[in-house]
Design an enzyme around this catalytic site. Structure first.
Site, short mmCIF file in Angstrom:
data_model
loop_
_atom_site.label_atom_id
_atom_site.label_comp_id
_atom_site.label_asym_id
_atom_site.label_seq_id
_atom_site.Cartn_x
_atom_site.Cartn_y
_atom_site.Cartn_z
CB SER A 15 20.52 -17.94 -38.82
OG SER A 15 18.99 -17.77 -38.63
CG HIS A 213 22.90 -2.77 -7.93
ND1 HIS A 213 22.87 -1.51 -8.12
CD2 HIS A 213 21.76 -3.26 -7.57
CE1 HIS A 213 21.53 -1.25 -7.88
NE2 HIS A 213 20.89 -2.53 -7.53
#
EC number: 3.1.1.-
Length: 256
Positions: A15, A213
Site C-alpha cells: 500500500s 553506469h
C-alpha cells in the site's frame, strides 16, 4: 507504446507504493523530478506481503520483455511483520520466509538485465497508539508493533548488504525526527506528505551516490525535447526566446 522511449523506474510494493501517487506522495515526487527524463511506473498492491509478491514477480517483470526497467524500487515488509493471526490467515510471514521471499525477488530482478538497478525500502516504524485508535470494525485485530517492524527492517537491510543491493533503512530514517509519529503518517501506518518527502529524499540520495553506469541521477539524465525553439516563451527584452525545459521553480521542494 508511446515514444520517445525513456528509461523505466518501477515502484513495486504494497500500500505504501500503491498510495504513492496520491497528493504529496513519494511516487508523485519522483514523477515530477524525473519528468521528461524517465517514466515512473506504479505496481503497488494494497495489503500485499512478500509471499504474494513472489507469486507474481515473473508476471510483473517478465524476463522476455523487450524493454527492461532501469531501476526497480521494492517495498514489502510492513504487512509481513504484522503479528500472526490465531486463525493462521492474514498477511503475516515468518521472518525467515520473508527474507527468503525478498531474496528470490531480488535475484529475479537482477536476472532481467545487466543494467537493471534495485533499491529496497525497509519497513518504517508505526505509531502504535494511532494504529490501535484507527482499528477498523470490519477487520479482525491488526497487531503492528515497532519491535516487529524493526526486526523485519533489520533483516531487509542485512539481506541487501549480503546481496550488494542499495537499501533505504526507513525504520531508522523516520525516527531521526523528534516528531515523526505526528508528521510522517496519516493513520499511524501510511505516509503523509511529510513522510513521503523523507522517502523521496532518501531514494534520490541513494541514486545520486550510487556508482551506477549509466547514472540514474535525474541531473545526469538527458531532458526530452530540450532544444531551443522559436516557440518558447519570449524574454523580457523581446529579442529572444527562453528555454524552459529545465525549469524547476514550481517544485514545492528543490531536490538535489
Amino acid at each position: 507504446m508511446v515514444g520517445p522511449a525513456r528509461p523505466q523506474i518501477v515502484l513495486f510494493g504494497s500500500s505504501i507504493v500503491q498510495m504513492s501517487f496520491g497528493h504529496g506522495g513519494w511516487g508523485a515526487i519522483l514523477s515530477e523530478v524525473y519528468a521528461r527524463k524517465a517514466d515512473i511506473i506504479l505496481r503497488g498492491y494494497y495489503g500485499w506481503n512478500s509471499s504474494r509478491a513472489l507469486e507474481v514477480v515473473d508476471q510483473v517483470f517478465p524476463k522476455d520483455a523487450a524493454v527492461q526497467p532501469s531501476l526497480v524500487i521494492v517495498y514489502f515488509g510492513g504487512n509481513d511483520s504484522m503479528a500472526p493471526h490465531s486463525s493462521g490467515l492474514g498477511p503475516h510471514v515468518p521472518l525467515t520466509e520473508y527474507v527468503d521471499n525478498m531474496k528470490k525477488i531480488a535475484l529475479h530482478l537482477q536476472s532481467l538485465s545487466d543494467f537493471t538497478r534495485i533499491i529496497f525500502l525497509s519497513s518504517p516504524p508505526v505509531d502504535e497508539a494511532k494504529v490501535r485508535q484507527n482499528q477498523s470494525p470490519y477487520l479482525s485485530e491488526v497487531i503492528r508493533t515497532n519491535d516487529l517492524c524493526k526486526t523485519y527492517s533489520d533483516a531487509c537491510v542485512e539481506l541487501c548488504q549480503e546481496l550488494g543491493l542499495e537499501v533505504v533503512d526507513l525504520f531508522s530514517t523516520f525516527q531521526k525526527a523528534d516528531d515523526w509519529k505526528t508528521v510522517c503518517f496519516t493513520d499511524g501506518i501510511h505516509l503523509s506528505a511529510q513522510g513521503s518527502k523523507i522517502v523521496a529524499g532518501e531514494i534520490l540520495r541513494v541514486v545520486k551516490e550510487a556508482e551506477w553506469h549509466p547514472s540514474l541521477h535525474w541531473k545526469s539524465m538527458p531532458t526530452e525535447f530540450a532544444d531551443d525553439s522559436p516557440y518558447d516563451l519570449v524574454s523580457a527584452d523581446g529579442k529572444q526566446t527562453v528555454n524552459s525545459s529545465e525549469w524547476t521553480y514550481f517544485w514545492e521542494e528543490q531536490w538535489d
